[in-house]
Write an enzyme that holds these catalytic residues in place. Sequence first.
Site, PDB file in Angstrom:
ATOM      1  N   CYS A  66       0.844  -1.194   0.000  1.00  0.00           N
ATOM      2  CA  CYS A  66       0.000   0.000   0.000  1.00  0.00           C
ATOM      3  C   CYS A  66       0.878   1.242   0.000  1.00  0.00           C
ATOM      4  O   CYS A  66       2.068   1.176   0.312  1.00  0.00           O
ATOM      5  CB  CYS A  66      -0.865   0.021   1.249  1.00  0.00           C
ATOM      6  SG  CYS A  66      -1.883  -1.435   1.343  1.00  0.00           S
ATOM      7  N   TYR A 126      -5.867 -13.146  -3.076  1.00  0.00           N
ATOM      8  CA  TYR A 126      -5.263 -12.605  -1.852  1.00  0.00           C
ATOM      9  C   TYR A 126      -5.955 -13.154  -0.603  1.00  0.00           C
ATOM     10  O   TYR A 126      -7.139 -12.893  -0.377  1.00  0.00           O
ATOM     11  CB  TYR A 126      -5.382 -11.084  -1.904  1.00  0.00           C
ATOM     12  CG  TYR A 126      -4.768 -10.332  -0.741  1.00  0.00           C
ATOM     13  CD1 TYR A 126      -3.542 -10.694  -0.199  1.00  0.00           C
ATOM     14  CD2 TYR A 126      -5.416  -9.220  -0.208  1.00  0.00           C
ATOM     15  CE1 TYR A 126      -2.977  -9.976   0.847  1.00  0.00           C
ATOM     16  CE2 TYR A 126      -4.859  -8.494   0.833  1.00  0.00           C
ATOM     17  CZ  TYR A 126      -3.641  -8.876   1.357  1.00  0.00           C
ATOM     18  OH  TYR A 126      -3.086  -8.166   2.385  1.00  0.00           O
ATOM     19  N   HIS A 185      -2.586 -11.422   5.620  1.00  0.00           N
ATOM     20  CA  HIS A 185      -2.572 -10.206   6.444  1.00  0.00           C
ATOM     21  C   HIS A 185      -3.880  -9.941   7.174  1.00  0.00           C
ATOM     22  O   HIS A 185      -4.142  -8.813   7.613  1.00  0.00           O
ATOM     23  CB  HIS A 185      -2.228  -8.969   5.579  1.00  0.00           C
ATOM     24  CG  HIS A 185      -0.864  -9.057   4.969  1.00  0.00           C
ATOM     25  ND1 HIS A 185      -0.606  -8.810   3.653  1.00  0.00           N
ATOM     26  CD2 HIS A 185       0.319  -9.387   5.520  1.00  0.00           C
ATOM     27  CE1 HIS A 185       0.685  -8.971   3.405  1.00  0.00           C
ATOM     28  NE2 HIS A 185       1.265  -9.332   4.537  1.00  0.00           N
ATOM     29  N   ASP A 232       3.723  -9.321  10.131  1.00  0.00           N
ATOM     30  CA  ASP A 232       4.477  -9.550   8.898  1.00  0.00           C
ATOM     31  C   ASP A 232       5.445  -8.390   8.649  1.00  0.00           C
ATOM     32  O   ASP A 232       6.612  -8.611   8.340  1.00  0.00           O
ATOM     33  CB  ASP A 232       3.511  -9.699   7.726  1.00  0.00           C
ATOM     34  CG  ASP A 232       4.158 -10.369   6.540  1.00  0.00           C
ATOM     35  OD1 ASP A 232       4.957 -11.299   6.746  1.00  0.00           O
ATOM     36  OD2 ASP A 232       3.887  -9.963   5.405  1.00  0.00           O
TER      37      ASP A 232
END
Length: 700
Positions: free
Chosen positions: A31, A172, A175, A267
């Site tokens: 991002c 995806y 996360h 992460d």
Amino acid sequence: MEVDERYKILFEPLKIGPVVAPNRFYQVPHCNGMGYRDVTSMAALRAIKAEGGWGVVCTEQVEIHHTSEITPYIELRIWDDKDLPVLSRITNAVHTHGSLAGIELAYNGMNAPNLYSREVPLGPSDLPTYTFSNEPVQARAMTKRDITNLRRWHRNAALRSKAAGFDIVYVYGAHGLGAPQHFLSRRYNQRTDEYGGSLKNRARLLIELIEDTKEAVGDTCAVACRIGVDELLGEEGIHREEMLELFNEIGELPDLWDLTLCSWDIDSRTSRFGEEGHQEPFVTGFKQLTSKPVVGVGRFTSPDAMVSQIRRGVLDLIGAARPSIADPFLPKKIAEDRLEDIRECIGCNICVSGDMTMSPIRCTQNPTMGEEWRKGWHPEKIHGKGKSESVLIIGGGPAGMECARALGRRGYQVTLAEKNKELGGRVTQESRLPGLSAWNRVLDYRLGQIRQMDNVETYLGSEVTVEDILEFGSEHVVLATGSRWRNDGVGRHHLIPQKFPEANTYTPDDIFAGRLPSGKVVIYDDDHFYLGGVLAELCQKNGCEVTLVTPAALVSSWTVHTLEQEMIEADLLKKGIRIVTRHVVHPGKILIPESEPYAVHIYTKEVKILECDALVLVTARLPNAGLESALEQVRDSWDDAGIKSVTRIGDSLAPATIAAAVYSGHRYARELDEEIDPDEVPFERELTAIAPEPDWKTFW
Ligand code: ADP
Ligand code: SF4
């Protein structure tokens, strides 16, 4: 130039399904706080990475449907064909430099509060949405029809991705942000149908989405799966054993596996909480269960560590978000054997704070990050010098050093004078604190660069005075003299100076100078970033009994934006540091120990006497502006001395982050001798195209 034999493996191409990555440098999706709002800025950022040698350059998460959008955060969207021009801009930018473009299709589901679209969020079960800000919104359990719809939406998004020119299309589930992960995790998936219960059932949606995507675009696009392999909650959540079992079943399904840990904070750990390569124990062993390429991250900046990951069979491709932000040219520098030129990521997560605050990405190490298009700043190129010749910079902290480096690159005659015996300013001081040693890289990189330039001279141990400046006779004087911590309690809560007794009151500057508190110590943190917590840790390490008092509801509250807050609080509590939130510290009847300082609850005004031997005030700083006012007083002498300008930069202008100091130094260097119109917006802006004007009389 031949690539060093040791690193050749990093430059070997690798087939990923129907496409071929030109090398092993893989910029994983990340991002940037720009997304759909700052499209060309974001495309330029990706283009720079491709130019810098990243063989694969991916987007951030791209919302596939309006029923799953994460307002207020700003990401990309692929809701319908209207989004295609935005996405093609990225693929064009990336392809210009021969890299592959990847797109991370995201259906956030229960992580999407849909504050913009006002749709009811969809998740595996009837549960509250899982977001950073605990919106009072629940997701509803998806019906079979919803699942069929989701599969179609994902397929449509994949087809649009192909039309936009992407080479790699992601499913995806990592996360804590992607619906397939919520289905996989037994914590969120409480279903009793064929999508819940056993591992096979919980993985069904993930498998279907991969199969659908392969079927839709797999002829020309590689299909990647980004998957979280551990929630670090043991058997309660997704964990290693069950993911290994899953890999045994579906290891061959996608064309590429992108391995992560399940939540973003664990992460993308900061260097304070995780070393380079900290994910290795979690991702090891998966590659052996598939013949498909595996990519993973680890804040890798050392080519030896990268090679080792490949040779030891942990990863095939070296994934990077932060190292590619700090140095978009990292691969090229390795290829050209210019390792000393690598700007190594310091692991501070200021980049993440851009996304978290919905503002364009910035980076402590790389001041051009986010400015590639709107200011035209290239990380490796800078225009030649203007009409002036010489610049004297006073202060060798991050602002002064970056200013010297960039001015030196432009070709000016630069003198950098530092009163201490070593360079680095606050970076040198702070990197000696617990957990912050990697921050020294801000100094290391700049020192290395400055040493390569004959036109930059450095003087250490020289405290510059007004007389020195007048005598020196440089055309431009830059004051990068930093700031000092206040000892009067003024910060966000006390706006009127308080009288704290000198003998028992400390500031961070005292501690940096080796004046250490002992016994019972109260840290009063009205700064709210990392320093209060770090000093609490230092005092505790030195054998003090520590209480941290803050007016905020959370310890180090701004570190929510660097994904550290929970780790910091957990760490301090585990170390036995007492935490008192929502309290403001007052001096008491002035003299410790005769009377103690006390803390007042910000709402109830209830008073707590703080029994302490020492009080450390981490509240606010004052810019060191003395030289500027002294120079003002001798303005008449400037002409004779040849001085044309005096400018404060960095913390000496207005104390802020190290990132802001580096940026400030860089900006000065870019703008010297340029015509800057103070009435003009100093950067390009991209405005959303407005719809045709309705006829207001008849519209409703
Ligand atoms: P910034 O973050 O803006 O770079 P720092 O506080 O890290 O600021 O660095 C400021 C540096 O300036 C410190 O290393 C300090 O020793 C140095 N400095 C301050 N005043 C003088 C002076 N009069 N002469 C030379 N160096 C100075
Ligand atoms: Fe690394 Fe900090 Fe830059 Fe992020 S902001 S890339 S963590 S140096």
